[in-house]
Design a protein around this motif. Structure first.
Motif, PDB file in Angstrom:
ATOM      1  N   PHE A   7      49.754  11.263 -40.444  1.00 22.49           N
ATOM      2  CA  PHE A   7      49.124  12.143 -39.593  1.00 22.49           C
ATOM      3  C   PHE A   7      47.627  11.841 -39.168  1.00 22.49           C
ATOM      4  CE2 PHE A   7      52.032  15.634 -41.735  1.00 22.49           C
ATOM      5  CZ  PHE A   7      52.760  15.718 -40.540  1.00 22.49           C
ATOM      6  N   ALA A   8      47.059  11.029 -40.247  1.00 20.86           N
ATOM      7  CA  ALA A   8      45.467  10.648 -39.964  1.00 20.86           C
ATOM      8  C   ALA A   8      45.395   9.432 -38.771  1.00 20.86           C
ATOM      9  CB  ALA A   8      44.922  10.046 -41.173  1.00 20.86           C
ATOM     10  N   LEU A   9      46.673   8.748 -38.779  1.00 20.53           N
ATOM     11  CA  LEU A   9      46.848   7.731 -37.944  1.00 20.53           C
ATOM     12  C   LEU A   9      47.256   8.264 -36.488  1.00 20.53           C
ATOM     13  CD1 LEU A   9      48.877   4.917 -39.869  1.00 20.53           C
ATOM     14  CD2 LEU A   9      46.318   4.558 -38.771  1.00 20.53           C
ATOM     15  N   GLY A  10      48.183   9.304 -36.622  1.00 17.41           N
ATOM     16  CA  GLY A  10      48.235   9.663 -35.302  1.00 17.41           C
ATOM     17  C   GLY A  10      47.076  10.763 -34.550  1.00 17.41           C
ATOM     18  N   LEU A  11      46.272  11.125 -35.438  1.00 14.22           N
ATOM     19  CA  LEU A  11      45.085  11.718 -35.072  1.00 14.22           C
ATOM     20  C   LEU A  11      44.048  10.790 -34.537  1.00 14.22           C
ATOM     21  CD1 LEU A  11      45.084  14.957 -37.289  1.00 14.22           C
ATOM     22  CD2 LEU A  11      45.635  14.945 -35.006  1.00 14.22           C
ATOM     23  N   GLY A  12      44.051   9.648 -35.215  1.00 16.06           N
ATOM     24  CA  GLY A  12      42.935   8.551 -34.890  1.00 16.06           C
ATOM     25  C   GLY A  12      41.572   8.899 -35.678  1.00 16.06           C
ATOM     26  N   LEU A  13      41.824   9.700 -36.918  1.00 18.41           N
ATOM     27  CA  LEU A  13      40.858   9.911 -37.653  1.00 18.41           C
ATOM     28  C   LEU A  13      40.367   8.510 -38.232  1.00 18.41           C
ATOM     29  CD1 LEU A  13      42.071  12.750 -40.006  1.00 18.41           C
ATOM     30  CD2 LEU A  13      40.840  12.887 -37.813  1.00 18.41           C
ATOM     31  N   THR A  14      38.831   8.637 -38.276  1.00 21.07           N
ATOM     32  CA  THR A  14      37.966   7.682 -38.913  1.00 21.07           C
ATOM     33  C   THR A  14      37.372   8.292 -40.062  1.00 21.07           C
ATOM     34  OG1 THR A  14      36.333   8.199 -37.333  1.00 21.07           O
ATOM     35  CG2 THR A  14      37.778   6.442 -36.633  1.00 21.07           C
ATOM     36  N   PRO A  15      36.973   7.277 -41.040  1.00 23.64           N
ATOM     37  CA  PRO A  15      36.059   7.724 -42.058  1.00 23.64           C
ATOM     38  C   PRO A  15      34.817   8.459 -41.856  1.00 23.64           C
ATOM     39  CG  PRO A  15      36.950   5.312 -42.507  1.00 23.64           C
ATOM     40  CD  PRO A  15      37.466   5.749 -40.997  1.00 23.64           C
ATOM     41  N   PRO A  16      34.530   9.564 -42.404  1.00 23.62           N
ATOM     42  CA  PRO A  16      34.851   9.960 -43.574  1.00 23.62           C
ATOM     43  C   PRO A  16      36.212  10.881 -43.512  1.00 23.62           C
ATOM     44  CG  PRO A  16      32.988  11.083 -43.171  1.00 23.62           C
ATOM     45  CD  PRO A  16      33.137  10.097 -42.004  1.00 23.62           C
ATOM     46  N   TRP A  17      36.654  11.122 -42.356  1.00 22.92           N
ATOM     47  CA  TRP A  17      37.629  12.491 -42.176  1.00 22.92           C
ATOM     48  C   TRP A  17      38.947  11.806 -42.665  1.00 22.92           C
ATOM     49  CZ3 TRP A  17      36.011  16.810 -41.187  1.00 22.92           C
ATOM     50  CH2 TRP A  17      34.720  16.987 -40.621  1.00 22.92           C
ATOM     51  N   GLN A  18      39.613  12.814 -43.433  1.00 21.46           N
ATOM     52  CA  GLN A  18      40.953  12.370 -43.666  1.00 21.46           C
ATOM     53  C   GLN A  18      41.889  13.636 -43.818  1.00 21.46           C
ATOM     54  OE1 GLN A  18      41.093  11.366 -48.008  1.00 21.46           O
ATOM     55  NE2 GLN A  18      38.807  12.202 -48.080  1.00 21.46           N
ATOM     56  N   VAL A  19      43.205  13.728 -43.800  1.00 24.39           N
ATOM     57  CA  VAL A  19      44.002  14.880 -43.921  1.00 24.39           C
ATOM     58  C   VAL A  19      44.006  15.005 -45.137  1.00 24.39           C
ATOM     59  CG1 VAL A  19      46.296  15.716 -43.374  1.00 24.39           C
ATOM     60  CG2 VAL A  19      45.336  14.037 -41.694  1.00 24.39           C
ATOM     61  N   LEU A  20      43.639  16.451 -45.728  1.00 23.18           N
ATOM     62  CA  LEU A  20      43.456  16.897 -47.029  1.00 23.18           C
ATOM     63  C   LEU A  20      44.845  17.400 -47.330  1.00 23.18           C
ATOM     64  CD1 LEU A  20      40.169  18.314 -47.115  1.00 23.18           C
ATOM     65  CD2 LEU A  20      40.777  16.104 -48.019  1.00 23.18           C
ATOM     66  N   SER A  21      45.746  18.102 -46.585  1.00 25.87           N
ATOM     67  CA  SER A  21      46.718  18.913 -46.640  1.00 25.87           C
ATOM     68  C   SER A  21      47.608  19.123 -45.535  1.00 25.87           C
ATOM     69  CB  SER A  21      46.744  20.089 -47.595  1.00 25.87           C
ATOM     70  OG  SER A  21      46.000  21.296 -46.663  1.00 25.87           O
ATOM     71  N   GLN A  22      49.075  19.283 -45.582  1.00 34.36           N
ATOM     72  CA  GLN A  22      49.687  19.540 -44.475  1.00 34.36           C
ATOM     73  C   GLN A  22      50.733  20.809 -45.005  1.00 34.36           C
ATOM     74  OE1 GLN A  22      53.191  18.340 -44.753  1.00 34.36           O
ATOM     75  NE2 GLN A  22      52.580  16.883 -46.488  1.00 34.36           N
ATOM     76  N   ARG A  23      51.085  21.429 -43.970  1.00 38.03           N
ATOM     77  CA  ARG A  23      52.169  22.474 -44.220  1.00 38.03           C
ATOM     78  C   ARG A  23      52.770  22.814 -42.879  1.00 38.03           C
ATOM     79  NH1 ARG A  23      51.644  27.858 -43.128  1.00 38.03           N
ATOM     80  NH2 ARG A  23      49.591  27.756 -42.850  1.00 38.03           N
ATOM     81  N   LEU A  24      54.290  22.756 -43.098  1.00 31.42           N
ATOM     82  CA  LEU A  24      54.859  23.304 -41.771  1.00 31.42           C
ATOM     83  C   LEU A  24      55.775  24.635 -41.891  1.00 31.42           C
ATOM     84  CD1 LEU A  24      56.353  22.543 -39.140  1.00 31.42           C
ATOM     85  CD2 LEU A  24      58.319  21.443 -40.501  1.00 31.42           C
ATOM     86  N   ASP A  25      55.220  25.670 -40.938  1.00 28.14           N
ATOM     87  CA  ASP A  25      55.523  26.888 -41.229  1.00 28.14           C
ATOM     88  C   ASP A  25      56.900  27.111 -40.327  1.00 28.14           C
ATOM     89  OD1 ASP A  25      56.029  29.757 -41.220  1.00 28.14           O
ATOM     90  OD2 ASP A  25      53.973  30.031 -40.901  1.00 28.14           O
TER      91      ASP A  25
END
Length: 88
Positions: A7-25
């Motif tokens: 997900f982080a790669l797909g969003l193009g996140l750069t440090p220090p940002w990271q995906v902490l959690s994910q949930r599919l409702d």
């Protein structure tokens, strides 16, 4: 590779940002994908004016509707920092 890393790669996140959690409702139609973004405690963030890395002095939580992830609605939640820049 961890799901959060994909997900982080797909969003193009750069440090220090990271995906902490994910949930599919799947109870809702269309399904909703919820991603929580953050950074490690003590991380520095760029000043919006000059880009210098600075410490955050407080945070405010926001949630944004992102583009669909496949057919699922995608929501991003993050504690957005306010930085103290010695120059600005």
């Amino acid at each position: 590779m961890r799901t959060e890393d994909i997900f982080a790669l797909g969003l193009g996140l750069t440090p220090p940002w990271q995906v902490l959690s994910q949930r599919l409702d799947t109870e809702k139609t269309p399904h909703e994908l919820h991603l929580v973004l953050g950074a490690d405690r003590g991380a520095t963030y760029p000043c919006p004016t000059c880009g210098r890395n600075c410490k955050a002095h407080d945070f405010e939580e926001f949630t944004w509707r992102h583009l669909n992830f496949f057919q699922h609605h995608c929501y991003l939640t993050a504690r957005v920092p306010r930085v103290t820049c010695p120059k600005h």
